[in-house]
Design an enzyme around this catalytic site. Structure first.
Site, mmCIF file in Angstrom:
data_model
loop_
_atom_site.group_PDB
_atom_site.id
_atom_site.type_symbol
_atom_site.label_atom_id
_atom_site.label_comp_id
_atom_site.label_asym_id
_atom_site.label_seq_id
_atom_site.Cartn_x
_atom_site.Cartn_y
_atom_site.Cartn_z
ATOM 1 C CG ASP A 24 0.380 5.012 0.360
ATOM 2 O OD1 ASP A 24 -0.053 5.084 -0.710
ATOM 3 O OD2 ASP A 24 1.268 5.737 0.851
ATOM 4 C CB SER A 43 0.117 4.017 11.408
ATOM 5 O OG SER A 43 0.006 3.971 9.935
#
Length: 297
Positions: free
Chosen positions: A245, A284
């Site tokens: 993603d 992240s």
């Protein structure tokens, strides 16, 4: 700035970290548990926003504590949530096991995402105002198809991530400008394990394909040029959740800025490489300044 609309899922990721994932019937002891906002739609929205785009999210959360946190996380990352509905019932969840090699196994429970089976009032206008629409398959296919048709009608570039992999109706593929599967999804869609062979088969259905290959990089195939392979930076993965993603969100930003495809893929790979060195999905994802600092052409 590039304006990106995302029509897709928002989930709370319930993440367990273990040395080795359990086999069927086996019990193991984990070392840590976290709740981390995620969902493929929200992940791509956050990745694109952090990479420098103006981003709007279309989807749904529940009227529970997870829903409140999911909306807040999107907004804190700079994503506009005016078209993120709140419905009665639970938000979507993803139950994730991450092992010490950075691999993962995931079970998704749709929750509120399952109610996103159509475009709500105002959604088409938002899509029409965007430069690109990002789609995935964690919401009902009817809404994905409606979004793709709307984008095509208004001349908006559509990027489709076919995950979770499933048979795709011809009318959806007809409205897709760029298909972005990983190598496993490409193999599932075509029955061909070699990514170049899978990509060639997919070109019978869509005009352009980028197949992500994890640490091996990515490949680009189009009907009017030779295939292009772009390597990924070599890093040690801590958690690969959300890396795909991150790649798609950053790729959409780079394409919106009219970067050449090789540069766009390398820039997106840099973003993904940064993300796998950290735990979590949305947590992240790198900011534009980090990507630029690490990117080498």
């Amino acid at each position: 700035m590039t304006h990106i609309a995302v029509l897709g899922s928002t989930n709370m990721d319930l993440v367990t970290y273990v040395e080795k994932a359990p086999h069927r019937g086996e019990t193991v002891t984990g070392r840590e548990f976290r709740t981390i906002p995620g969902g493929k739609g929200a992940n791509q929205a956050i990745a694109a926003a952090r990479a420098g785009a103006t981003v709007s999210m279309i989807g749904a959360v529940g009227n529970d504590g997870f829903g409140t946190r999911l909306r807040s996380t999107l907004e804190h990352s700079g994503v506009t949530t005016d078209h993120l509905r709140t419905i009665e019932g639970p938000s979507g969840t993803a139950h994730i096991v991450v092992d010490d090699e950075g691999g993962n196994a995931i079970v998704v429970i749709p929750g509120a995402n399952g109610t996103v089976d159509h475009l709500a009032p105002g959604d088409e206008g938002l899509i029409a105002s965007a430069d690109a629409l990002l789609l995935q398959l964690e919401i009902p296919l009817a809404a994905v198809l409606a979004g793709a048709r709307s984008a095509r009608a208004h001349g908006v570039r559509t990027l489709l991530t076919p995950a979770p992999a499933q048979p795709l109706p011809p009318e959806l593929l007809d409205a897709t400008d760029l298909l972005v599967p990983n190598e496993h999804e490409a193999a599932t869609l075509t029955g061909r394990s070699d990514p170049f062979a899978a990509g060639a088969a997919l070109l019978d259905r869509v005009p352009r394909v980028v197949i992500t290959l994890g640490a091996a990089g990515s490949v680009y195939l189009t009907r009017d040029a030779e295939p292009l392979a772009v390597p990924a930076p070599h890093v040690t993965a801590v958690d690969s959740t959300g890396a795909g993603d991150t790649y798609v969100g950053a790729l959409a930003v780079a394409l919106g800025e009219e970067r050449p495809i090789r540069e766009a893929m390398a820039w997106a790979a840099t973003a993904a490489a940064l993300s796998v060195q950290r735990e979590g999905a949305s947590a992240s994802m790198p900011y534009r300044s980090e990507i630029e600092a690490r990117y080498t052409s």
